[in-house]
Motif scaffolding. Structure first.
Motif, PDB file in Angstrom:
ATOM      1  N   ARG A   1       0.826  -1.205   0.000  1.00 40.33           N
ATOM      2  CA  ARG A   1       0.000   0.000   0.000  1.00 40.33           C
ATOM      3  C   ARG A   1       0.868   1.267   0.000  1.00 40.33           C
ATOM      4  NH1 ARG A   1      -2.741  -3.075   3.980  1.00 40.33           N
ATOM      5  NH2 ARG A   1      -2.139  -1.639   5.652  1.00 40.33           N
TER       6      ARG A   1
ATOM      7  N   GLU B   1      -3.886  -0.448  10.006  1.00 39.60           N
ATOM      8  CA  GLU B   1      -4.818   0.675   9.868  1.00 39.60           C
ATOM      9  C   GLU B   1      -4.354   1.687   8.825  1.00 39.60           C
ATOM     10  OE1 GLU B   1      -5.583   2.449  13.672  1.00 39.60           O
ATOM     11  OE2 GLU B   1      -5.956   0.514  14.643  1.00 39.60           O
TER      12      GLU B   1
ATOM     13  N   ARG C   1      -4.277   3.104   5.647  1.00 44.78           N
ATOM     14  CA  ARG C   1      -5.048   3.009   4.396  1.00 44.78           C
ATOM     15  C   ARG C   1      -5.591   1.602   4.185  1.00 44.78           C
ATOM     16  NH1 ARG C   1      -2.396   7.445   0.197  1.00 44.78           N
ATOM     17  NH2 ARG C   1      -2.132   9.066   1.794  1.00 44.78           N
ATOM     18  N   ALA C   2      -6.094   1.034   5.268  1.00 44.11           N
ATOM     19  CA  ALA C   2      -6.548  -0.360   5.229  1.00 44.11           C
ATOM     20  C   ALA C   2      -7.741  -0.553   4.305  1.00 44.11           C
ATOM     21  CB  ALA C   2      -6.905  -0.827   6.640  1.00 44.11           C
ATOM     22  N   GLU C   3      -8.459   0.524   4.013  1.00 46.12           N
ATOM     23  CA  GLU C   3      -9.610   0.389   3.122  1.00 46.12           C
ATOM     24  C   GLU C   3      -9.192  -0.033   1.727  1.00 46.12           C
ATOM     25  OE1 GLU C   3      -8.020   4.511   2.764  1.00 46.12           O
ATOM     26  OE2 GLU C   3      -8.508   3.171   4.435  1.00 46.12           O
ATOM     27  N   GLU C   4      -7.919   0.193   1.393  1.00 48.14           N
ATOM     28  CA  GLU C   4      -7.435  -0.183   0.064  1.00 48.14           C
ATOM     29  C   GLU C   4      -7.097  -1.660  -0.047  1.00 48.14           C
ATOM     30  OE1 GLU C   4      -4.162   2.353  -0.869  1.00 48.14           O
ATOM     31  OE2 GLU C   4      -5.264   4.201  -0.424  1.00 48.14           O
ATOM     32  N   GLU C   5      -6.863  -2.302   1.080  1.00 42.92           N
ATOM     33  CA  GLU C   5      -6.503  -3.729   1.089  1.00 42.92           C
ATOM     34  C   GLU C   5      -6.763  -4.260   2.500  1.00 42.92           C
ATOM     35  OE1 GLU C   5      -2.771  -6.644  -0.126  1.00 42.92           O
ATOM     36  OE2 GLU C   5      -2.402  -4.563   0.409  1.00 42.92           O
ATOM     37  N   PRO C   6      -8.002  -4.577   2.820  1.00 40.95           N
ATOM     38  CA  PRO C   6      -8.338  -5.012   4.184  1.00 40.95           C
ATOM     39  C   PRO C   6      -7.481  -6.186   4.620  1.00 40.95           C
ATOM     40  CG  PRO C   6     -10.324  -4.634   2.890  1.00 40.95           C
ATOM     41  CD  PRO C   6      -9.171  -4.562   1.932  1.00 40.95           C
TER      42      PRO C   6
END
Length: 265
Positions: free
Chosen positions: A62, A242, A244-249
């Motif tokens: 990320r 955490e 930018r975890a929304e980009e790669e949970p």
């Protein structure tokens, strides 16, 4: 024992687990030996090492993607180990095949193996140097040939600073790399901490000591000075799971590492 591959050192390297090969095994790679696999399987019963390493690698991916989005096309990966699955140049070259990457490690077998792996890629090189010696790293033939330090670069220090002892002055070490790159360069940093799950961090430090590569966990207050001179990208210095975890949970929330990406002022 059969003769080892020619990239393996003959100084007892096959007799003890090796940190770089363990990391490769935890990531599902094939560049490891029976001694590494046996040690890894044993330690995974004590601490979720595979999950923690995979979280670290996901953070690296990320972070590299964030650097690419900012226009960075050069990467210096310090203490990289074996460039196994999901490595920097694979991530970068999906966006731009002309991206240039230099990996750095000081373990001879790791270097020899990696150079064999990378020999057909003109945009990627592997330097044998100790990351605690910035002059040796930055003056290496690979860095001087592959990278242009007069242009922005991403310096990657992912999971390597825990191997740098306090007496080696980690704050000054990071500052030396910062001062060697131009404004707009990026720093990608992650660091082991006991702030969240001290029992897991303690277990990891015990495991690392058995590989002859001891590590130290540092609190947030000791990690923040490492980022001096950099403006942090959102969400700042946070657990790696955490960032930018929304980009790669992540699969699970176990983490014992902070992560951050900063831009040199």
């Amino acid at each position: 024992m059969q003769n080892p591959p020619r990239w393996v050192s003959t100084s007892g390297d096959l007799e003890r687990p090796n940190a770089a090969r363990l990391y490769d095994y935890y990531l599902g790679g094939a560049h490891n030996f029976a001694v590494d696999r046996e040690f890894a399987e044993h330690t995974m019963k004590l601490v979720p090492t595979a999950a923690l390493v995979q979280h670290s690698r996901a953070f690296l991916r990320r972070a590299v993607q964030a650097c690419l989005a900012a226009g960075i096309r050069q990467f210096l990966d310090l203490g990289s180990g074996i460039p196994t699955a999901g490595n920097v140049h694979e991530v970068a070259h999906r966006v731009d095949p002309t991206c240039r990457v230099v990996y750095v490690d000081n373990e001879p077998a790791t270097v020899a193996h990696a150079r064999t792996m990378l020999r057909d890629n003109p945009c990627v090189a592997f330097a044998e140097a100790d990351v605690r010696d910035p002059e040796a790293v930055l003056g290496s033939p690979e860095v001087r040939t592959v990278l242009d330090l007069d242009r922005p670069i991403a310096v990657l220090m992912v999971a390597i600073l825990p191997y740098v002892r306090d007496e080696d002055r980690p704050v000054e070490l990071v500052a030396a790399y910062r001062d060697a790159v131009v404004t707009g360069s990026h720093l990608v940093l992650s660091h082991l901490t006991a702030d969240y799950r001290p029992e897991v961090a303690e277990a990891l430090m015990h495991v690392a000591a058995e590989t002859q590569s001891p590590v130290v966990a540092r609190a947030r207050a000791a990690i923040e000075p490492l980022l001096k001179g950099f403006d942090l990208l959102e969400p700042g210095l946070v657990p790696v799971t955490e960032w930018r975890a929304e980009e790669e949970p992540s699969a699970g929330d176990e983490t014992v590492s902070y992560g951050a990406v900063g831009v040199k002022r």
